[in-house]
Design a protein around this motif. Sequence first.
Motif, PDB file in Angstrom:
ATOM      1  N   TRP A  38      25.404  43.597 -13.232  1.00 51.72           N
ATOM      2  CA  TRP A  38      24.422  44.502 -13.838  1.00 51.72           C
ATOM      3  C   TRP A  38      25.086  45.329 -14.931  1.00 51.72           C
ATOM      4  N   PRO A  39      24.420  45.530 -16.067  1.00 56.04           N
ATOM      5  CA  PRO A  39      25.008  46.349 -17.152  1.00 56.04           C
ATOM      6  C   PRO A  39      25.365  47.740 -16.651  1.00 56.04           C
ATOM      7  N   LYS A  48      14.653  40.795 -12.292  1.00 55.47           N
ATOM      8  CA  LYS A  48      15.847  40.066 -12.722  1.00 55.47           C
ATOM      9  C   LYS A  48      16.109  38.846 -11.847  1.00 55.47           C
ATOM     10  N   LYS A  87      22.826  50.720 -17.394  1.00 57.84           N
ATOM     11  CA  LYS A  87      21.433  50.541 -16.983  1.00 57.84           C
ATOM     12  C   LYS A  87      21.281  50.857 -15.512  1.00 57.84           C
ATOM     13  N   LYS A  88      20.266  51.647 -15.190  1.00 60.92           N
ATOM     14  CA  LYS A  88      20.039  52.068 -13.812  1.00 60.92           C
ATOM     15  C   LYS A  88      19.427  50.920 -12.999  1.00 60.92           C
ATOM     16  N   ALA A 122      13.337  46.671 -11.128  1.00 56.66           N
ATOM     17  CA  ALA A 122      14.139  45.944 -12.127  1.00 56.66           C
ATOM     18  C   ALA A 122      14.911  44.810 -11.473  1.00 56.66           C
TER      19      ALA A 122
END
Length: 418
Positions: A196-197, A210, A200-201, A206
């Motif tokens: 995960w980036p 994904k 980014k939360k 999300a």
Amino acid sequence: MTGKVFAVLWLEDPVILGKGARKAPQRYADLAESLIGKFLGATPQPSETLIPAPWGTHIETTSGTTPVDLHFLNCALLKLLAKQPTINEPLDEGLSIPERNRLLFDIVRLRFRKATPLETILRFAYQTNARFTSPLKRLNVREMCERIQAYRVIQAEKDARDSIPGRERQAAAGRESARRRSESFIKLLVDTVRVWPAGKKITQTALAEKTGVSERTVRKYWRSIPCLTADSTGKTLCPSGSNPEKDKNLYNAPLTAHIFCRETEVRDCLYYKAHFASQNRRGAQPEMPRTPDSGWDNPEIAMAYRASELAYEDALRRARARTNAHSRKKLKHQLGIAGVQGNKAKLQEAIALARMKFEDLRQIRETLISQSAFFKYLDYIEFRSIYALRQAYRRGAVARAMCESRMATATCRNECHS
């Protein structure tokens, strides 16, 4: 054999002999003859030597069993040979390596029909392999024994499950299926969270978008997702949006021991999975996989790289086949145009080039020890290839002749009307 008594075995499916007959049934029948001779301690003789004794005053026949199946006959003979004590005399001389491999495999698997320790199987296999005139490699024999032992263990586990009553077996299978499905969902979520980036939360919505699963599934396994990364002190950090005081069971130590410990390994695994899928698509362009960024220490990464490499080789083979097919189609089109134009030199040039290529293949065939079907029928393939070139030229020539015929007919009609 005394020369006075003979035994005749009738087969349910006769083995056809002759020039155009299939070779596999004939080899299978030869194997049965060799096994019978081995079991009886006799030497197989050609069929022409089976003649009545000239000094016999009369011949008596005694009816025996019904016709037998050739496969069951070979299996029974191999089973009887496996029970015989091992001796040091050669076992079936003159067999090729694949035939010796199959014979040893049948003898070992029929000897050990239940789960047996690997050392016992290896000891018997090595003793049997030593009876060959040219023994097989010990590494190949060991791999064969490992496959037999693994299959017997799986078969024993299956028999144990089948011995359980129906309802209990069905309930156990349902629990096992649910456990595997749960582990697959958890692994999918963990792999996605680890890549995960950073800025980014992570939220349940999300993460569901994904991974492609429902938000309810993410909510169900949310507490089973281990921590994301480790800081410089080695302490674990919790996912974004979670409360460390409330989520005490967030870190699952047994699960974390079985997943990737570094983000680069996860990225490599996802890359090779996507690369493998893209290379197996129809019409895919061959693309060599990159080397793993995480190194070769993880065997799962190494196996994924090898699978991607095999997929690339297969895609390369299919791309070459498409290119060759396109080249043949283009050449036939050019020959058709040459036939329309009456350019026979183009046909002779194409035939000479094809014969030159097949001559190179014949030289390669002379260096091969065991030839594939392509090299066995190389002369026939050359004949069909040249025949296809002549047919492509002939279609153009026929089209030209028909066009000239129509033009001559039209000219004749115009002269008649005039």
